[in-house]
Design a protein around this motif. Structure first.
Motif, PDB file in Angstrom:
ATOM      1  N   VAL A   1       2.341   8.854  -3.479  1.00 45.84           N
ATOM      2  CA  VAL A   1       3.032   9.192  -2.238  1.00 45.84           C
ATOM      3  C   VAL A   1       2.562   8.185  -1.199  1.00 45.84           C
ATOM      4  N   GLU A   2       3.516   7.496  -0.590  1.00 45.48           N
ATOM      5  CA  GLU A   2       3.200   6.459   0.392  1.00 45.48           C
ATOM      6  C   GLU A   2       3.591   6.934   1.788  1.00 45.48           C
ATOM      7  N   SER A   3       2.681   6.715   2.716  1.00 46.97           N
ATOM      8  CA  SER A   3       2.970   7.032   4.115  1.00 46.97           C
ATOM      9  C   SER A   3       2.912   5.741   4.915  1.00 46.97           C
ATOM     10  N   VAL A   4       3.164   5.855   6.204  1.00 48.72           N
ATOM     11  CA  VAL A   4       3.099   4.670   7.052  1.00 48.72           C
ATOM     12  C   VAL A   4       1.675   4.141   7.144  1.00 48.72           C
ATOM     13  N   ASN A   5       0.690   4.992   6.862  1.00 50.70           N
ATOM     14  CA  ASN A   5      -0.718   4.604   6.987  1.00 50.70           C
ATOM     15  C   ASN A   5      -1.436   4.339   5.676  1.00 50.70           C
ATOM     16  N   SER A   6      -1.018   4.990   4.592  1.00 55.90           N
ATOM     17  CA  SER A   6      -1.791   4.881   3.358  1.00 55.90           C
ATOM     18  C   SER A   6      -0.973   5.263   2.129  1.00 55.90           C
ATOM     19  N   LEU A   7      -1.648   5.249   0.999  1.00 56.18           N
ATOM     20  CA  LEU A   7      -1.047   5.592  -0.284  1.00 56.18           C
ATOM     21  C   LEU A   7      -1.948   6.606  -0.959  1.00 56.18           C
ATOM     22  N   LYS A   8      -1.358   7.675  -1.476  1.00 61.89           N
ATOM     23  CA  LYS A   8      -2.117   8.681  -2.213  1.00 61.89           C
ATOM     24  C   LYS A   8      -1.626   8.705  -3.646  1.00 61.89           C
TER      25      LYS A   8
ATOM     26  N   ALA B   1      -3.382  17.544   2.301  1.00 56.20           N
ATOM     27  CA  ALA B   1      -3.134  16.157   1.872  1.00 56.20           C
ATOM     28  C   ALA B   1      -2.040  15.502   2.710  1.00 56.20           C
ATOM     29  N   GLN B   2      -0.958  16.222   2.964  1.00 55.78           N
ATOM     30  CA  GLN B   2       0.135  15.613   3.737  1.00 55.78           C
ATOM     31  C   GLN B   2      -0.283  15.357   5.168  1.00 55.78           C
ATOM     32  N   GLN B   3      -1.147  16.217   5.719  1.00 58.16           N
ATOM     33  CA  GLN B   3      -1.643  15.979   7.080  1.00 58.16           C
ATOM     34  C   GLN B   3      -2.505  14.728   7.130  1.00 58.16           C
ATOM     35  N   ALA B   4      -3.323  14.542   6.109  1.00 60.24           N
ATOM     36  CA  ALA B   4      -4.190  13.362   6.058  1.00 60.24           C
ATOM     37  C   ALA B   4      -3.384  12.086   5.871  1.00 60.24           C
ATOM     38  N   LEU B   5      -2.276  12.183   5.134  1.00 59.55           N
ATOM     39  CA  LEU B   5      -1.433  11.012   4.877  1.00 59.55           C
ATOM     40  C   LEU B   5      -0.672  10.555   6.113  1.00 59.55           C
ATOM     41  N   GLY B   6      -0.151  11.487   6.871  1.00 58.10           N
ATOM     42  CA  GLY B   6       0.760  11.143   7.959  1.00 58.10           C
ATOM     43  C   GLY B   6       2.188  11.124   7.441  1.00 58.10           C
ATOM     44  N   ASP B   7       3.073  10.452   8.127  1.00 57.07           N
ATOM     45  CA  ASP B   7       4.502  10.464   7.801  1.00 57.07           C
ATOM     46  C   ASP B   7       4.774   9.797   6.456  1.00 57.07           C
ATOM     47  N   VAL B   8       5.264  10.586   5.498  1.00 54.41           N
ATOM     48  CA  VAL B   8       5.576  10.083   4.160  1.00 54.41           C
ATOM     49  C   VAL B   8       6.882   9.296   4.208  1.00 54.41           C
ATOM     50  N   VAL B   9       6.874   8.095   3.616  1.00 50.07           N
ATOM     51  CA  VAL B   9       8.059   7.239   3.631  1.00 50.07           C
ATOM     52  C   VAL B   9       8.598   6.951   2.231  1.00 50.07           C
ATOM     53  N   PHE B  10       7.794   7.202   1.180  1.00 51.71           N
ATOM     54  CA  PHE B  10       8.245   6.904  -0.180  1.00 51.71           C
ATOM     55  C   PHE B  10       7.445   7.722  -1.186  1.00 51.71           C
ATOM     56  N   VAL B  11       8.146   8.193  -2.223  1.00 50.79           N
ATOM     57  CA  VAL B  11       7.496   8.914  -3.316  1.00 50.79           C
ATOM     58  C   VAL B  11       7.857   8.216  -4.614  1.00 50.79           C
ATOM     59  N   GLU B  12       6.838   7.864  -5.392  1.00 55.15           N
ATOM     60  CA  GLU B  12       7.041   7.255  -6.708  1.00 55.15           C
ATOM     61  C   GLU B  12       6.983   8.374  -7.750  1.00 55.15           C
ATOM     62  N   PHE B  13       7.936   8.375  -8.674  1.00 55.32           N
ATOM     63  CA  PHE B  13       8.007   9.415  -9.694  1.00 55.32           C
ATOM     64  C   PHE B  13       7.766   8.847 -11.083  1.00 55.32           C
ATOM     65  N   PRO B  14       7.263   9.687 -11.992  1.00 54.99           N
ATOM     66  CA  PRO B  14       7.213   9.285 -13.400  1.00 54.99           C
ATOM     67  C   PRO B  14       8.621   9.422 -13.981  1.00 54.99           C
ATOM     68  N   TYR B  15       8.874   8.793 -15.107  1.00 51.88           N
ATOM     69  CA  TYR B  15      10.188   8.932 -15.726  1.00 51.88           C
ATOM     70  C   TYR B  15      10.277  10.256 -16.474  1.00 51.88           C
ATOM     71  N   LEU B  16      11.489  10.776 -16.572  1.00 51.42           N
ATOM     72  CA  LEU B  16      11.715  12.037 -17.279  1.00 51.42           C
ATOM     73  C   LEU B  16      11.344  11.867 -18.745  1.00 51.42           C
ATOM     74  N   GLY B  17      10.714  12.873 -19.296  1.00 48.99           N
ATOM     75  CA  GLY B  17      10.295  12.844 -20.687  1.00 48.99           C
ATOM     76  C   GLY B  17       8.921  12.251 -20.905  1.00 48.99           C
TER      77      GLY B  17
ATOM     78  N   PRO C   1      12.022  11.719   1.972  1.00 48.36           N
ATOM     79  CA  PRO C   1      10.603  11.867   1.614  1.00 48.36           C
ATOM     80  C   PRO C   1       9.824  12.704   2.628  1.00 48.36           C
ATOM     81  N   SER C   2      10.357  12.863   3.823  1.00 49.22           N
ATOM     82  CA  SER C   2       9.680  13.656   4.850  1.00 49.22           C
ATOM     83  C   SER C   2       9.578  15.133   4.476  1.00 49.22           C
ATOM     84  N   LEU C   3      10.300  15.568   3.437  1.00 51.66           N
ATOM     85  CA  LEU C   3      10.157  16.954   2.960  1.00 51.66           C
ATOM     86  C   LEU C   3       8.722  17.230   2.523  1.00 51.66           C
ATOM     87  N   VAL C   4       8.022  16.196   2.078  1.00 46.92           N
ATOM     88  CA  VAL C   4       6.621  16.361   1.693  1.00 46.92           C
ATOM     89  C   VAL C   4       5.806  16.772   2.913  1.00 46.92           C
TER      90      VAL C   4
END
Length: 154
Positions: A84-91, A56-72, A112-115
């Protein structure tokens, strides 16, 4: 005897293995499962760690932002919980299991590049307190997921 129990007994009975690696590695290896949408979940003590696969990360390309759910937040299996948002797309990320969000990977806010660098280790997205471990039964093991990915390239 379950694979988890066998792995723990086997590792602890052989000092050379016990010193070389921890049973946690065996436990997560034995319980890691995959979805057809390229998410993974690794379960330890009823807590599921969720992320996206290397494919999935290879298909996305460089990840620039990760949206998280709230705790609880209570999430339901197959419900969108993150993105997960990359320079090319959103997953969109769909939860492989039902549960309550216990933790999110705060390191991804600043890095976010840790992804991309470590999608199945340091780039994990969130942890859930699982409601029903039977949710894991419908997921793919490593071999099944590898066959799925291979079928996509044909």
């Amino acid at each position: 005897m379950s694979l988890r129990l066998f792995s723990n007994r086997f590792v602890h009975s052989l000092p050379c293995l016990r010193n070389a690696t921890s049973s946690v590695i065996y436990r997560s290896f034995a319980t890691k499962k995959y979805t057809l949408n390229h998410e993974w979940i690794s379960v330890d003590n009823n807590v599921g760690t969720i992320g996206i696969t290397d494919h999935a990360q290879q298909a996305l390309g460089d990840v620039v932002f990760v949206e998280f759910p709230y705790l609880g937040k209570e999430v339901v299996k197959d419900e969108q919980v993150s993105a997960v948002e990359s320079v090319n797309s959103l997953k969109n990320i769909y939860s492989p299991a039902s549960g309550e969000v216990l933790e999110v990977n705060d390191a991804l806010v600043e890095q976010p590049s840790l992804v991309n660098d470590s999608p199945e280790e340091e780039g994990w997205l969130m942890k859930l307190n699982l409601v029903e471990t039977a949710d894991m039964d419908s997921l793919l093991d490593e071999t099944g997921y590898a066959k799925h990915v291979e079928s996509l390239s044909k």
